[in-house]
Scaffold this motif. Structure first.
Motif, mmCIF file in Angstrom:
data_model
loop_
_atom_site.group_PDB
_atom_site.id
_atom_site.type_symbol
_atom_site.label_atom_id
_atom_site.label_comp_id
_atom_site.label_asym_id
_atom_site.label_seq_id
_atom_site.Cartn_x
_atom_site.Cartn_y
_atom_site.Cartn_z
ATOM 1 N N PRO A 1 -6.471 8.845 0.544
ATOM 2 C CA PRO A 1 -5.342 8.017 0.104
ATOM 3 C C PRO A 1 -4.400 7.581 1.231
ATOM 4 N N TYR B 1 -11.549 9.215 -5.380
ATOM 5 C CA TYR B 1 -11.823 9.850 -4.089
ATOM 6 C C TYR B 1 -12.764 11.036 -4.292
ATOM 7 N N LYS C 1 -17.791 -1.699 5.268
ATOM 8 C CA LYS C 1 -17.365 -0.462 4.589
ATOM 9 C C LYS C 1 -18.546 0.514 4.463
ATOM 10 N N GLY D 1 0.809 -1.222 0.000
ATOM 11 C CA GLY D 1 0.000 0.000 0.000
ATOM 12 C C GLY D 1 0.835 1.261 0.000
ATOM 13 N N GLY E 1 -13.293 8.067 1.753
ATOM 14 C CA GLY E 1 -11.988 7.517 1.379
ATOM 15 C C GLY E 1 -10.925 8.597 1.332
ATOM 16 N N THR F 1 -6.184 4.780 2.798
ATOM 17 C CA THR F 1 -6.179 3.615 1.890
ATOM 18 C C THR F 1 -4.865 2.846 2.026
ATOM 19 N N GLU G 1 -4.962 0.929 5.216
ATOM 20 C CA GLU G 1 -5.908 -0.197 5.151
ATOM 21 C C GLU G 1 -5.304 -1.370 4.393
ATOM 22 N N TYR H 1 -9.086 -7.529 3.080
ATOM 23 C CA TYR H 1 -9.605 -6.162 3.185
ATOM 24 C C TYR H 1 -9.345 -5.559 4.569
#
Ligand SMILES: *Cc1c(COP(=O)(O)O)cnc(C)c1O
Length: 379
Positions: A50, A42, A220, A11, A48, A53, A56, A67
């Motif tokens: 970045p 986004y 989510k 990520g 959301g 993200t 995550e 996930y």
């Protein structure tokens, strides 16, 4: 890819717009659209962001899950998972949980007619015995806080699967470095990233990791609908923390083992709870489902509250504080601190007595830590 590599890379590719090696803190609430409905994935940072993200993705990889979802705190993560339930549904939970989780079950979700039954989680059959047609979720923490008791995740997951009930495991104490509940059959892993994942006692955060696509979509949806999401800077702090998780956890566990062995021999100490000790009644299970025993220890002293108070107030390196999992060592008195909100009868049943002390072993030099405990115990 191995754990240490994932922690640093998953990520966290160089930033696509600038090449920044470290994931930037995207401190923005909103995103400008090129044309109506055309954007780069986004729209609004509750939905959301970045930096989030990246975190995550990294957390999912560390748990061996597909996930990850991040939250503003561990309790925000738990509350959002509980949104999967409806009025009339029931939870069966281990009885030795983080005090705030018990408070959330007993004093918040109970108001929405979601009932929780608590069982001694050391025997998997106890979960089975309390399941009714209304049970939708089994909740457990292993090792537990503050008694360091274990539940057999694999056995409980088989019970849950047979009845089509979800199993959630709070993996905060072990961290994914030492325990991977998804591999053992768990549906939902929950974390307070405030603790070992963040690792520096400078951020509050939470996370949920799952493998199932539909479950991910549901949680989510609630993540966005409920809105208890972390900011970009907090996400970034946890992301930075997990880069060193492996080296920190090894040192936490190495120090804790030595301290537990020291405490066990000390004449002023009645009993030490640490899964890495041979005297721990579930040491074999710990070896089976964990790859290390973590940095948390609790112990009973020969004496009462006054002596406990004196000890926790006399350490110089161990800070008298709630929380755990940071690089610095902490000491606390569960009965009057972390577990003050737990009903007395439940505390009595668990053994959370006024002579119980809990320590979160940091990564300082272990001899300094032992000397500090020695002087606090009066040698
Ligand atoms: C701290 C903690 C929580 C709650 O997390 P917060 O980030 O404080 O909301 C949940 N479970 C365990 C085991 C914890 O130690």
């Amino acid at each position: 890819m191995e754990f240490e590599t994932k922690a640093i890379h998953v990520g966290q590719e160089p930033d696509p717009t600038t090449g920044a090696t470290i994931t930037p803190i995207y401190q923005t609430s909103t995103y400008t659209q090129e044309s109506l409905g055309k954007h780069k994935g986004y729209e609004y940072s509750r939905t959301g962001n970045p930096t989030r993200t990246a975190l995550e993705a990294a957390l999912a990889a560390l748990e061996g899950g597909k996930y990850g979802l991040c939250f503003a705190s561990g309790l925000a993560a738990t509350s959002t998972v509980l949104c999967l339930l409806k009025a009339g549904d029931e939870i069966v939970a281990g009885n030795d949980l983080y005090g705030g989780t018990i408070r959330l079950f007993n004093r918040v979700f109970s108001n929405f007619n979601i009932k929780t039954t608590y069982v001694d989680g050391r025997d998997s059959k106890n979960f089975e015995a309390q399941i009714t047609s209304k049970t939708k979720l089994i909740w457990l923490e292993t090792p537990t806080n503050p008694m360091l008791r274990l539940s057999d995740i694999k056995e409980v997951s088989q019970i849950a699967k047979k009845r089509n009930i979800l199993l959630a495991v709070d993996n905060t104490f072990a961290s994914p470095f030492f325990q991977k509940p998804l591999d053992l059959g768990t549906d939902i892993v929950v974390h307070s990233t405030t603790k070992y994942l963040g690792g520096h006692s400078d951020v509050i955060g939470g996370a949920v990791i799952v493998n199932d696509k539909k479950l991910h979509e549901q949680i989510k949806f609630y993540q966005n609908a409920v809105g208890a999401t972390p900011g970009a800077f907090d996400s970034w702090l946890v992301l930075r923390g997990i880069k060193t998780l492996a080296v920190r956890m090894r040192k936490h566990a190495e120090n804790a083992q030595k301290i537990a062995e020291f405490l066990e021999k000390h004449p002023k100490i009645k009993k030490v709870n640490y899964p890495g000790l041979k005297s721990h009644p579930q040491h074999e299970l710990a070896k089976k489902q964990m790859s290390g025993f973590g940095g948390m220890i609790s112990f009973e002293i020969n004496g009462g509250k006054d002596l406990a108070k004196k000890i926790v107030e006399s350490t110089k390196l161990f800070a008298l504080a709630e929380s755990l999992g940071g690089v610095e060592s902490l000491i606390g008195h569960p009965d009057t601190m972390t577990h003050v909100g737990v009903p007395k009868e439940q505390k009595d049943k668990l053994g959370i007595t006024d002579n119980l002390i809990r320590i979160s072993v940091g990564i300082e030099d272990v001899n300094d830590l032992i000397n500090d405990l020695k002087q606090a115990l009066g040698n």
